[in-house]
Design an enzyme around this catalytic site. Structure first.
Site, PDB file in Angstrom:
ATOM      1  N   ASP A  19       0.875  -1.172   0.000  1.00 49.69           N
ATOM      2  CA  ASP A  19       0.000   0.000   0.000  1.00 49.69           C
ATOM      3  C   ASP A  19       0.917   1.229   0.000  1.00 49.69           C
ATOM      4  O   ASP A  19       2.103   1.126   0.317  1.00 49.69           O
ATOM      5  CB  ASP A  19      -0.868  -0.051   1.269  1.00 49.69           C
ATOM      6  CG  ASP A  19      -1.634   1.232   1.492  1.00 49.69           C
ATOM      7  OD1 ASP A  19      -2.298   1.710   0.561  1.00 49.69           O
ATOM      8  OD2 ASP A  19      -1.552   1.784   2.622  1.00 49.69           O
ATOM      9  N   ASP A  21       0.000   5.064   1.113  1.00 53.67           N
ATOM     10  CA  ASP A  21      -0.102   6.042   2.203  1.00 53.67           C
ATOM     11  C   ASP A  21       0.026   5.351   3.556  1.00 53.67           C
ATOM     12  O   ASP A  21      -0.779   4.488   3.898  1.00 53.67           O
ATOM     13  CB  ASP A  21      -1.453   6.770   2.133  1.00 53.67           C
ATOM     14  CG  ASP A  21      -1.637   7.507   0.815  1.00 53.67           C
ATOM     15  OD1 ASP A  21      -0.798   8.354   0.499  1.00 53.67           O
ATOM     16  OD2 ASP A  21      -2.620   7.217   0.090  1.00 53.67           O
TER      17      ASP A  21
HETATM   18  C1  BG6 Z   1      -5.954   6.064   0.764  1.00 56.57           C
HETATM   19  C2  BG6 Z   1      -5.921   6.890   2.034  1.00 56.57           C
HETATM   20  O1  BG6 Z   1      -4.688   5.575   0.473  1.00 56.57           O
HETATM   21  O2  BG6 Z   1      -6.431   6.829  -0.320  1.00 56.57           O
HETATM   22  C3  BG6 Z   1      -7.246   7.593   2.270  1.00 56.57           C
HETATM   23  O3  BG6 Z   1      -5.658   6.019   3.106  1.00 56.57           O
HETATM   24  C4  BG6 Z   1      -7.676   8.344   1.036  1.00 56.57           C
HETATM   25  O4  BG6 Z   1      -7.154   8.497   3.339  1.00 56.57           O
HETATM   26  C5  BG6 Z   1      -7.719   7.390  -0.152  1.00 56.57           C
HETATM   27  O5  BG6 Z   1      -8.922   8.917   1.267  1.00 56.57           O
HETATM   28  C6  BG6 Z   1      -8.183   8.030  -1.451  1.00 56.57           C
HETATM   29  O6  BG6 Z   1      -7.240   8.927  -1.925  1.00 56.57           O
HETATM   30  P1  BG6 Z   1      -7.418  10.044  -3.008  1.00 56.57           P
HETATM   31  O7  BG6 Z   1      -6.047  10.646  -3.051  1.00 56.57           O
HETATM   32  O8  BG6 Z   1      -7.780   9.417  -4.325  1.00 56.57           O
HETATM   33  O9  BG6 Z   1      -8.474  10.974  -2.547  1.00 56.57           O
HETATM   34 MG    MG Z   2      -2.588   3.206   3.755  1.00 58.57          MG
END
Ligand code: BG6
Ligand code: MG
Length: 262
Positions: A19, A21
């Protein structure tokens, strides 16, 4: 740099899908802060307008169970449902001040991008060290993220070239893949790496992410508890939970993998 075949560490797993983030980059907290700011503003507006009591959006009770790891609009829907708030889905092009699921998600994205653009992206050095070791030893490495900002984040950190496949929010929309906790994006990433899920490992920091690893019958699911949430990760599908990859090498992972697959 690739090692000579005789120098390579022999392990039985063929691929690891990470993953993004909270696992590769320190962007989970940036997401969480942007979500809190947007939702608190929205909940306050509803309180003033509709007379609902204001109950703030919290990290532990709201972000981690309902939003973390999920695709943008799915996160908005899950959280609002938990508060019995139902608004129309809208359209992905809705402006940031539209009161729809998409409008709210887009509003949060503006806040998220502002922070990234001013502060940049930091990586977890221990994850990057492990990834470089895996690659040198011939283990395939991919990234599977719900985020549509995945490529931007990897580019900002200068680490895009470490991943042989990237299955993210943008690719998911193109291919019609279901978001975490469904297993789709991890399964496609493993397939792109030429591996089956039982030969592959998932690394995740979110409850929805370890659920996805379990749902895809991966050979091992490693949970990274950045949030003091070891138990939640274990209960939702992580076979092993650690706080960080510091001090963890390929042979430790091999031990977990072979124990899990005896
Ligand atoms: C995930 C995060 O990786 O991505 C979430 O943990 C986030 O917090 C989600 O909401 C969606 O991301 P994005 O950048 O497409 O809004
Ligand atoms: Mg994550």
């Amino acid at each position: 740099m690739d090692l000579e075949p005789s120098e390579k560490e022999q392990v039985s797993y063929k691929a690891i899908v990470f993953d993004l983030d909270g696992v590769i980059t320190k962007t989970a907290l940036v997401h969480a802060a942007a979500w809190k700011e947007m939702f608190d503003e929205y909940l306050m507006k509803r309180a003033a307008r509709d007379g609902e009591p204001f109950k703030e959006f919290t990290h532990k009770n709201d972000y981690l169970p309902y939003v973390d790891g999920k695709p943008r609009y799915k996160g908005v829907q899950s959280f609002l449902e938990s508060r019995n708030v139902y608004i129309s889905f809208g359209d992905k092009d809705d402006s940031a001040d539209t009161e729809t699921v998409c409008g709210l998600g887009n509003r949060k994205n503006i806040k998220f991008r502002e922070v990234l653009q001013t502060k940049g992206v930091e990586e977890y050095p221990s994850t990057i060290t492990l990834i470089k070791k895996l690659l040198a030893n011939g283990v395939k490495v991919g990234v599977a993220s719900s985020s549509k900002n995945c490529q931007f984040v990897l580019q900002s950190a200068g680490i895009e070239n470490l991943f042989a496949t990237r299955v993210d929010g943008v690719v998911s929309a193109e291919l019609g893949l279901k978001g975490k906790p469904e297993a789709d994006i991890f399964v496609v990433a493993a397939k792109n790496l030429g591996c089956t899920t039982d030969q592959s490992i998932v690394v995740e920091d979110a409850v929805s992410g370890v659920q996805a690893g379990r749902n895809g019958s991966f050979g091992l699911v490693i949970g990274i508890a950045r949030e003091n949430n070891e138990e939640e990760l274990q209960q939702n599908g992580a076979d092993v939970v650690i706080n960080d990859f510091a001090g963890i090498d390929m042979s430790t992972i091999e031990k977990w993998f072979s124990e899990r697959n005896q």
